[in-house]
Design a protein around this motif. Structure first.
Motif, mmCIF file in Angstrom:
data_model
loop_
_atom_site.group_PDB
_atom_site.id
_atom_site.type_symbol
_atom_site.label_atom_id
_atom_site.label_comp_id
_atom_site.label_asym_id
_atom_site.label_seq_id
_atom_site.Cartn_x
_atom_site.Cartn_y
_atom_site.Cartn_z
ATOM 1 N N ASN A 28 50.025 29.290 51.280
ATOM 2 C CA ASN A 28 50.467 30.779 51.217
ATOM 3 C C ASN A 28 50.449 31.279 49.882
ATOM 4 O OD1 ASN A 28 49.469 30.888 53.422
ATOM 5 N ND2 ASN A 28 51.223 31.383 54.766
ATOM 6 N N ALA A 29 51.602 31.101 49.246
ATOM 7 C CA ALA A 29 51.892 31.089 47.940
ATOM 8 C C ALA A 29 50.783 30.900 46.657
ATOM 9 C CB ALA A 29 53.743 30.332 47.312
ATOM 10 N N ALA A 30 50.532 29.516 47.116
ATOM 11 C CA ALA A 30 49.186 29.134 45.962
ATOM 12 C C ALA A 30 47.726 30.181 45.533
ATOM 13 C CB ALA A 30 48.962 27.186 46.178
ATOM 14 N N ARG A 31 48.055 30.333 47.344
ATOM 15 C CA ARG A 31 46.386 31.134 47.845
ATOM 16 C C ARG A 31 46.783 32.486 46.922
ATOM 17 N NH1 ARG A 31 46.032 29.549 53.548
ATOM 18 N NH2 ARG A 31 44.358 28.075 53.427
ATOM 19 N N ASP A 32 47.936 33.206 46.874
ATOM 20 C CA ASP A 32 48.698 34.282 46.316
ATOM 21 C C ASP A 32 48.317 33.983 45.446
ATOM 22 O OD1 ASP A 32 48.189 35.620 48.378
ATOM 23 O OD2 ASP A 32 50.843 35.663 48.531
ATOM 24 N N ARG A 33 47.985 32.893 44.233
ATOM 25 C CA ARG A 33 48.628 33.168 42.666
ATOM 26 C C ARG A 33 47.133 32.645 42.507
ATOM 27 N NH1 ARG A 33 47.857 28.114 40.432
ATOM 28 N NH2 ARG A 33 48.592 26.448 42.280
ATOM 29 N N LEU A 34 45.725 31.453 43.416
ATOM 30 C CA LEU A 34 44.708 31.467 42.747
ATOM 31 C C LEU A 34 44.249 32.770 42.988
ATOM 32 C CD1 LEU A 34 45.183 27.570 44.717
ATOM 33 C CD2 LEU A 34 44.905 27.956 41.731
ATOM 34 N N ASP A 35 44.569 33.136 43.360
ATOM 35 C CA ASP A 35 43.204 33.884 43.662
ATOM 36 C C ASP A 35 43.268 35.654 43.246
ATOM 37 O OD1 ASP A 35 42.462 33.772 46.412
ATOM 38 O OD2 ASP A 35 43.636 35.036 47.139
ATOM 39 N N GLY A 36 44.819 35.102 41.498
ATOM 40 C CA GLY A 36 44.620 36.182 40.369
ATOM 41 C C GLY A 36 43.815 35.371 39.631
ATOM 42 N N LEU A 37 43.636 33.897 39.178
ATOM 43 C CA LEU A 37 42.828 33.513 38.099
ATOM 44 C C LEU A 37 41.703 34.036 38.226
ATOM 45 C CD1 LEU A 37 44.189 30.303 39.120
ATOM 46 C CD2 LEU A 37 45.348 31.671 36.854
ATOM 47 N N PHE A 38 41.414 33.935 37.037
ATOM 48 C CA PHE A 38 39.946 33.943 36.675
ATOM 49 C C PHE A 38 39.007 33.362 36.955
ATOM 50 C CE2 PHE A 38 35.872 34.566 33.650
ATOM 51 C CZ PHE A 38 35.546 35.659 33.407
ATOM 52 N N GLY A 39 37.299 33.848 37.380
ATOM 53 C CA GLY A 39 36.800 33.393 38.836
ATOM 54 C C GLY A 39 37.439 33.423 39.820
ATOM 55 N N ALA A 40 38.218 33.646 40.123
ATOM 56 C CA ALA A 40 38.731 32.914 42.138
ATOM 57 C C ALA A 40 37.408 34.171 43.036
ATOM 58 C CB ALA A 40 40.460 33.446 41.917
ATOM 59 N N LYS A 41 36.950 35.364 42.369
ATOM 60 C CA LYS A 41 36.252 36.375 43.380
ATOM 61 C C LYS A 41 35.280 35.806 42.935
ATOM 62 C CE LYS A 41 39.672 37.739 45.401
ATOM 63 N NZ LYS A 41 40.023 37.055 46.676
ATOM 64 N N GLY A 42 34.482 34.921 42.399
ATOM 65 C CA GLY A 42 32.742 34.527 42.049
ATOM 66 C C GLY A 42 32.606 34.477 40.336
ATOM 67 N N GLY A 43 31.571 34.670 40.112
ATOM 68 C CA GLY A 43 31.316 34.736 38.663
ATOM 69 C C GLY A 43 29.665 33.667 38.392
ATOM 70 N N ASP A 44 29.938 33.484 37.578
ATOM 71 C CA ASP A 44 28.667 32.859 36.997
ATOM 72 C C ASP A 44 29.284 30.889 37.438
ATOM 73 O OD1 ASP A 44 29.936 32.100 34.589
ATOM 74 O OD2 ASP A 44 28.858 33.712 33.290
ATOM 75 N N ARG A 45 28.215 30.224 36.818
ATOM 76 C CA ARG A 45 28.896 28.534 36.567
ATOM 77 C C ARG A 45 29.782 28.272 35.415
ATOM 78 N NH1 ARG A 45 24.324 23.929 35.158
ATOM 79 N NH2 ARG A 45 25.782 22.058 34.518
ATOM 80 N N ALA A 46 30.401 28.862 34.622
ATOM 81 C CA ALA A 46 31.189 29.285 33.676
ATOM 82 C C ALA A 46 32.409 28.818 34.156
ATOM 83 C CB ALA A 46 30.996 29.270 32.726
ATOM 84 N N ASP A 47 32.359 30.077 34.760
ATOM 85 C CA ASP A 47 33.660 31.055 35.864
ATOM 86 C C ASP A 47 34.190 30.149 37.202
ATOM 87 O OD1 ASP A 47 33.267 33.934 34.287
ATOM 88 O OD2 ASP A 47 31.897 34.069 35.698
ATOM 89 N N ARG A 48 33.368 29.635 37.576
ATOM 90 C CA ARG A 48 33.438 29.302 39.255
ATOM 91 C C ARG A 48 34.373 28.120 38.548
ATOM 92 N NH1 ARG A 48 35.722 30.829 43.053
ATOM 93 N NH2 ARG A 48 34.660 29.145 44.590
ATOM 94 N N SER A 49 33.530 26.758 37.822
ATOM 95 C CA SER A 49 33.920 25.407 37.299
ATOM 96 C C SER A 49 35.730 25.847 36.906
ATOM 97 C CB SER A 49 32.975 25.310 36.055
ATOM 98 O OG SER A 49 33.554 24.211 35.012
ATOM 99 N N ALA A 50 35.496 26.860 36.483
ATOM 100 C CA ALA A 50 37.144 26.990 35.182
ATOM 101 C C ALA A 50 37.898 27.719 36.634
ATOM 102 C CB ALA A 50 36.913 28.294 34.219
ATOM 103 N N TRP A 51 37.523 27.868 37.517
ATOM 104 C CA TRP A 51 38.881 28.320 38.096
ATOM 105 C C TRP A 51 38.705 26.851 40.063
ATOM 106 C CZ3 TRP A 51 38.511 28.103 43.963
ATOM 107 C CH2 TRP A 51 39.965 28.741 44.425
ATOM 108 N N PHE A 52 37.924 26.014 39.286
ATOM 109 C CA PHE A 52 38.173 24.756 40.185
ATOM 110 C C PHE A 52 38.875 24.081 39.492
ATOM 111 C CE2 PHE A 52 34.531 26.001 42.563
ATOM 112 C CZ PHE A 52 35.228 26.131 44.189
ATOM 113 N N HIS A 53 38.279 23.606 38.241
ATOM 114 C CA HIS A 53 39.736 22.834 37.372
ATOM 115 C C HIS A 53 41.025 23.103 37.484
ATOM 116 C CE1 HIS A 53 36.865 20.244 35.614
ATOM 117 N NE2 HIS A 53 35.858 20.691 35.414
ATOM 118 N N ALA A 54 41.209 24.899 37.100
ATOM 119 C CA ALA A 54 42.406 25.445 37.367
ATOM 120 C C ALA A 54 43.118 24.938 38.514
ATOM 121 C CB ALA A 54 42.758 27.325 37.016
#
Length: 238
Positions: free
Chosen positions: A15-41
């Motif tokens: 649950n703590a990780a979800r809260d943290r990850l939701d605050g990262l760039f690309g967490a709520k969608g975006g283009d290919r580069a945005d989502r790629s960066a989030w998955f890597h993170a």
């Protein structure tokens, strides 16, 4: 650190990780580069804790295991080739290999691939970092089974639309595509991620020339929540 999803501390860390990850760039969608960066993170910031990877169950999906029990891969003498899309920490890929498939598994995040290899050091699975939208040329039309679990639902908009043909083109003639996904009622909105698929979205694979073999709704419980899912199978004509 307890790595069992049944441990209460594991749930708290997730649950703590979800809260943290939701605050990262690309967490709520975006283009290919945005989502790629989030998955890597997700993997790069997990610190080796599977609780910090929201989709890591540390076990193969029960619906996959049930399907594999009726659809084995042929075994050592004549193995069928399987591809696991977005393999994460490797549990579903290991289930495919155990069912007799010569299995390749890939993830966009190289950190996920390194982690899967560490978890299964004696594995026969060929783990590799790759991009669904730019796969090795040798993969096109090469696999008897393509397994996609929760990848489509993690994409939205144009990126999601592009993922349907990107996935379908990996199938060999006569090959089958197995999809496991959350689902939502037709015409309803989704505030993702994930963005569960509407049943009609799966018809996109038929528009791409595949034949529908199965579309089975099922439900999973998470605490008090009941989450609708669909297991779908499509086949490329010979």
């Amino acid at each position: 650190m307890n790595a069992s999803p049944k441990d209460p501390d594991f749930a708290g860390r997730r649950n703590a990780a979800r809260d943290r990850l939701d605050g990262l760039f690309g967490a709520k969608g975006g283009d290919r580069a945005d989502r790629s960066a989030w998955f890597h993170a997700v993997y790069e910031t997990a610190g080796g804790d599977p609780a910090a990877v929201p989709w890591a169950d540390l076990a193969a999906k029960p619906e996959l295991l049930a399907w594999l029990a009726d659809n084995p891969g042929g075994g050592a003498d004549a193995p069928l080739r399987a591809l696991d899309v977005g393999c994460g920490l490797g549990d579903n890929a290991e289930a495919l290999a155990a069912a007799g498939y010569a299995t390749t598994a890939f993830d966009l995040a190289s950190a996920a691939i390194d982690w899967a290899r560490q978890r299964f050091p004696q594995s026969t699975v060929d783990y590799c970092a790759a991009d669904l939208f730019d796969p090795p040329a040798a993969w096109i039309g090469a696999f008897d089974l393509v397994h996609e679990c929760y990848t489509l639902q993690a994409l939205d908009g144009a990126l999601r639309a592009a993922a349907f043909p990107a996935t379908a083109r990996l199938l060999a003639p006569g090959g089958r595509l197995l999809i496991l996904t959350r689902s939502r009622a037709e015409g309803t909105e989704a505030d993702g991620p994930p963005w569960p698929l509407m049943p009609s979205e799966l018809t996109r694979f038929e528009e791409l020339g595949l034949e529908k073999v199965e579309k089975t709704p099922y439900e999973l419980r998470k605490g008090e929540r009941v989450i609708p899912h669909i297991r779908a199978v499509f086949r490329r004509p010979d």
